[in-house]
Design an enzyme around this catalytic site. Structure first.
Site, short mmCIF file in Angstrom:
data_model
loop_
_atom_site.label_atom_id
_atom_site.label_comp_id
_atom_site.label_asym_id
_atom_site.label_seq_id
_atom_site.Cartn_x
_atom_site.Cartn_y
_atom_site.Cartn_z
N THR A 111 -4.23 -8.45 4.19
CA THR A 111 -4.12 -7.17 4.92
C THR A 111 -3.58 -7.43 6.16
O THR A 111 -3.12 -8.30 6.54
CB THR A 111 -5.58 -6.76 4.70
N VAL A 154 -2.04 -1.21 0.75
CA VAL A 154 -1.24 -1.90 1.93
C VAL A 154 -1.90 -1.84 3.17
O VAL A 154 -2.93 -1.03 3.27
CB VAL A 154 0.03 -0.96 2.18
N CYS A 155 -1.79 -2.75 3.82
CA CYS A 155 -2.30 -2.78 5.37
C CYS A 155 -4.11 -2.90 5.07
O CYS A 155 -4.38 -3.62 4.20
CB CYS A 155 -2.03 -1.74 6.22
N THR A 156 -4.64 -2.23 6.00
CA THR A 156 -6.09 -2.25 5.85
C THR A 156 -6.68 -1.23 4.53
O THR A 156 -7.77 -1.26 4.39
CB THR A 156 -6.76 -1.64 6.95
#
Length: 234
Positions: free
Chosen positions: A124, A104-106
């Site tokens: 991302t 998830v995300c970075t």
């Protein structure tokens, strides 16, 4: 009825993780049924998040059980995690035996730094999306991206969408819809500034300044991590 065979989910914990990257999908995936969730860190000491409170690991790298689902959250601490050999080693080891390798995300950048996104479509957080290709990934601007057993979510709140999409893939759409209803996940944000396309110029500039203050040199460190992955080995 969905198949409710046991599933073990492992989330990586590292200092300055964005807690919602982890707790959002963890709340969703906790409702898979017959599920065990592990929070795995270098050791069992409380891990500070970027929200000012700590999370308690349930296992360290040496004692963590093999997960069926590996999930890597992001946050301003992701660069330190990408530069830590023990963290990368555990991520690679856990991924090798996992049915699903996710982020998830970075957290996607950490997957990339572990060499796990080469040739995979991925997404991302919008502010780091331009780094994906350097890790050998195929960048896709979508909120959740599936490619074989790799599943990546966009920034922070996309982790909830990610969790529901993964739940549907594992337990079926009917089960995922039930989980969504149980969480009353029916977002209606008060402002139209949840993406760089929607935000006004002043808000976008303030975010970029905040990000640089919170993680100085982040872009340069991410490029260096990508270069290490792509460097030839003897």
């Amino acid at each position: 009825m969905p198949d409710l065979s046991p599933i073990r989910v492992a989330f990586l914990l590292f200092p300055n993780v964005t807690q919602l990257d982890l707790t959002g999908p963890a709340q969703v995936l906790s409702r898979l049924g017959s599920v065990t969730i592990d929070l795995v860190a270098r050791d069992l000491a409380p891990v500070p998040t970027d929200a000012g409170f700590a999370l308690l690991p349930t296992a360290d790298f040496g004692g963590a059980a093999q997960p069926d689902i590996l999930c890597i959250p992001g946050g301003f601490g992701v660069n330190d995690a990408m530069e830590d050999a023990a963290t990368l080693a555990w991520v690679g080891q856990a991924a090798a035996g996992a049915a699903w390798v996710t982020s998830v995300c970075t957290g996607a950048l950490l997957l990339g730094a572990a060499g796990l996104l080469r040739g995979y479509r991925a997404t991302t957080h919008w502010a780091s999306h331009h780094h994906l290709a350097a890790f050998g990934a195929i960048p896709v601007k979508q909120r959740v991206v599936f490619d074989r057993n790799r599943v990546t979510g966009g920034g922070v709140t996309a982790g909830i969408d990610f969790g529901l999409a993964l739940t549907a893939a594992i337990r079926g759409e009917d089960h995922a819809k039930l989980v969504q209803l149980s969480l009353e996940y029916d977002p209606a944000p008060p402002f139209a500034s949840g993406s760089p396309e929607a935000a006004d110029a002043e808000t976008l500039a303030r975010y970029q300044a905040l990000a640089e203050r919170s993680a100085p040199g982040r872009d340069a460190r991410t490029r260096a991590a990508a270069a290490r992955v792509s460097a030839p080995t003897e």
